[in-house]
Design an enzyme around this catalytic site. Structure first.
Site, PDB file in Angstrom:
ATOM      1  N   GLU A  64      16.207  14.256  40.452  1.00 50.17           N
ATOM      2  CA  GLU A  64      15.161  13.339  39.918  1.00 50.17           C
ATOM      3  C   GLU A  64      15.558  12.824  38.473  1.00 50.17           C
ATOM      4  O   GLU A  64      14.841  13.061  37.499  1.00 50.17           O
ATOM      5  CB  GLU A  64      13.744  14.118  39.773  1.00 50.17           C
ATOM      6  N   GLU A 119      13.548  18.188  50.987  1.00 51.12           N
ATOM      7  CA  GLU A 119      12.421  19.151  50.332  1.00 51.12           C
ATOM      8  C   GLU A 119      11.022  18.752  51.352  1.00 51.12           C
ATOM      9  O   GLU A 119      10.012  18.684  50.828  1.00 51.12           O
ATOM     10  CB  GLU A 119      12.219  18.797  49.025  1.00 51.12           C
TER      11      GLU A 119
HETATM   12  O1  9MR Z   1       8.569  24.565  44.368  1.00 54.32           O
HETATM   13  C1  9MR Z   1       9.046  24.690  42.981  1.00 54.32           C
HETATM   14  C2  9MR Z   1       8.019  25.224  42.398  1.00 54.32           C
HETATM   15  O2  9MR Z   1       7.943  26.978  42.710  1.00 54.32           O
HETATM   16  C3  9MR Z   1       8.447  25.450  40.827  1.00 54.32           C
HETATM   17  O3  9MR Z   1       7.282  26.047  40.070  1.00 54.32           O
HETATM   18  C4  9MR Z   1       8.733  23.968  40.349  1.00 54.32           C
HETATM   19  C5  9MR Z   1       9.222  23.934  39.003  1.00 54.32           C
HETATM   20  O4  9MR Z   1      10.425  24.627  38.809  1.00 54.32           O
HETATM   21  O5  9MR Z   1       9.528  23.236  41.401  1.00 54.32           O
HETATM   22  C6  9MR Z   1       9.236  23.389  42.516  1.00 54.32           C
HETATM   23  O6  9MR Z   1      10.183  22.605  43.135  1.00 54.32           O
HETATM   24  C7  9MR Z   1      10.348  21.259  43.015  1.00 54.32           C
HETATM   25  C8  9MR Z   1      11.746  20.869  43.295  1.00 54.32           C
HETATM   26  O7  9MR Z   1      12.617  21.673  42.610  1.00 54.32           O
HETATM   27  C9  9MR Z   1      12.083  19.458  42.661  1.00 54.32           C
HETATM   28  N1  9MR Z   1      11.226  18.582  43.559  1.00 54.32           N
HETATM   29  C10 9MR Z   1       9.851  18.734  43.445  1.00 54.32           C
HETATM   30  C11 9MR Z   1       9.527  20.049  43.928  1.00 54.32           C
HETATM   31  C12 9MR Z   1       7.987  20.320  44.071  1.00 54.32           C
HETATM   32  O8  9MR Z   1       7.450  20.276  42.762  1.00 54.32           O
END
Ligand code: 9MR
Length: 389
Positions: free
Chosen positions: A171, A280
């Site tokens: 991102e 994802e």
């Molecule tokens: O699913 C992930 C969640 O458990 C975490 O709390 C969060 C912060 O680290 O990140 C989520 O995963 C994200 C991913 O790393 C990047 N794209 C968006 C995902 C959903 O928020």
């Protein structure tokens, strides 16, 4: 490598192919389909994807591996794992002198024991809220660059051999904007921090494929244009970037790109010489129940086949795999059922849609599909005959 030694082997292989071609040409109809394509076959997602040479992955959490159904389903249905959180900078490198590898190592051990590969997520998430406070407090560019090198080298080297692809930066763009995130790296190193991260990762594991991963760029729009320009600039500068990750967090009826737009996006990156993965995928619904699950399956079918129908699409990773464990439950509340398995680990209509999309890809792989193989052999025979004339 001594290419002179390879030449005779190459000729032998071509000769063998032609010989097979002559033998098979008269009985093309008898050549078998891949067993997973036979009517009534019940291959798992993993069996189909592996036969087709694509990734089918799921984000996983090590704490859930002790649940037998979780572990069994993960190993049976997927050939790849992404650590949902455990390789992120705040988790794996919480203080300058402190790496915490144990949770990520548990997933790596599971992947190795089950002959799975991994996507590495992520060496640097550009959102300043996802950068540890100690990093954001870097006093100057020299210190920050040394920290970046140490972090990427350490993590990439540790998982070389199991992690085949890294989301080097996650991102880079601000959510709902076309601007880069304003973070300590942009402040002290400038936009080049992105290229620097790729160079460091490539030096640490030259065999790993390196990705830029982004959200909300699955269809042509202003944000996609900004992301495309960023990627095209890296390619033009000779930065070792191999692929683009399209996250694919869909919200039915609200954030729902179409298959045609997704194809355009993938083809644009393919034209730059890059591969693409959906990294994802999940489809958040506003309701549960049979009608919602059918709508969801339609979205799975449209988007997953749009990707898998293109050679540049290297595979799909779901962000989790069971509605029992998904970030959506924590963020938007329960009952939004985004994933291919329900809370009891039973396959949903969305699972069948994913399976069909993978079967479509398998059917298009010439050497694994009898009829296409026959066509290929006939072509080789005809080409051989033309050469001999
Ligand atoms: O699913 C992930 C969640 O458990 C975490 O709390 C969060 C912060 O680290 O990140 C989520 O995963 C994200 C991913 O790393 C990047 N794209 C968006 C995902 C959903 O928020």
């Amino acid at each position: 490598m001594d290419h002179q030694h390879l030449a005779p082997i190459g000729r032998t292989a071509a000769g063998a192919l032609l010989a097979i071609g002559f033998l098979a040409a008269g009985s093309a109809d008898a050549l078998p389909l891949h067993p997973c394509l036979e009517a009534g076959a019940s291959c798992s997602l993993r069996e189909i994807a592996t036969a087709a040479g694509v990734r089918i992955g799921a984000a996983a959490q090590p704490a859930n591996l002790s649940e037998p159904l979780y572990a069994e389903t993960l190993a049976r249905e997927f050939n790849s794992i992404t650590a949902e959180n455990q390789m992120k900078w705040p988790e794996i490198h919480p203080a300058e002198a402190n790496y915490d590898f144990a949770p990520a190592d548990a997933l790596v051990a599971f992947a190795q024991a089950n002959d799975m590969t991994m996507r590495g997520h992520t060496l640097l998430w550009a959102n300043p809220l996802r950068i540890p406070a100690w990093v954001s407090a870097a006093p100057d560019a020299e210190t920050l660059r040394a920290w970046l090198e140490n972090h990427i080298e350490t993590v990439v080297t540790r998982y070389a051999g199991t992690v085949d692809s890294w989301d080097v930066i996650n991102e880079p763009l601000q959510n709902f904007s076309s601007d880069l995130y304003d973070n300590v790296f942009l402040d002290l190193l400038g936009e080049d921090y992105i290229a620097e991260a790729f160079h460091i990762a490539h030096a640490a594991d030259p065999t790993a494929e390196l990705f830029l991963n982004e959200v909300l760029v699955e269809e042509p729009n202003a944000r996609f244009d900004a992301f495309y320009d960023l990627v095209a600039g890296l390619v033009a500068d000779g930065v070792p970037i191999h692929g683009v990750g399209l996250q694919g967090h869909i919200v039915a009826g609200i954030i729902q790109p179409g298959g045609i737009g997704l194809r355009e996006v993938i083809e644009a990156f393919a034209d730059l010489g890059l591969v693409v993965e959906i990294t994802e995928f999940d489809v958040t619904m506003s309701a549960n129940g049979p009608a919602a699950l059918e709508i969801q399956a339609g979205i799975y079918a449209e988007l997953l086949s749009a990707c898998l129908d293109l050679a540049a699409c290297r595979g799909i990773t779901f962000w989790g795999f069971t509605d029992a464990h998904t970030w959506i439950n924590g963020t938007f509340g329960p009952g939004r059922v985004p994933l291919p398995f329900d809370e009891e680990y039973l396959p949903k209509p969305a699972y069948d849609a994913a399976r069909q999309a993978l079967l479509g890809r398998l059917a298009a792989v010439p050497e694994l599909n009898g009829l296409a193989l026959a066509a290929m052999i006939a072509f080789a025979v005809a080409a051989g005959a033309r050469r001999r004339r």
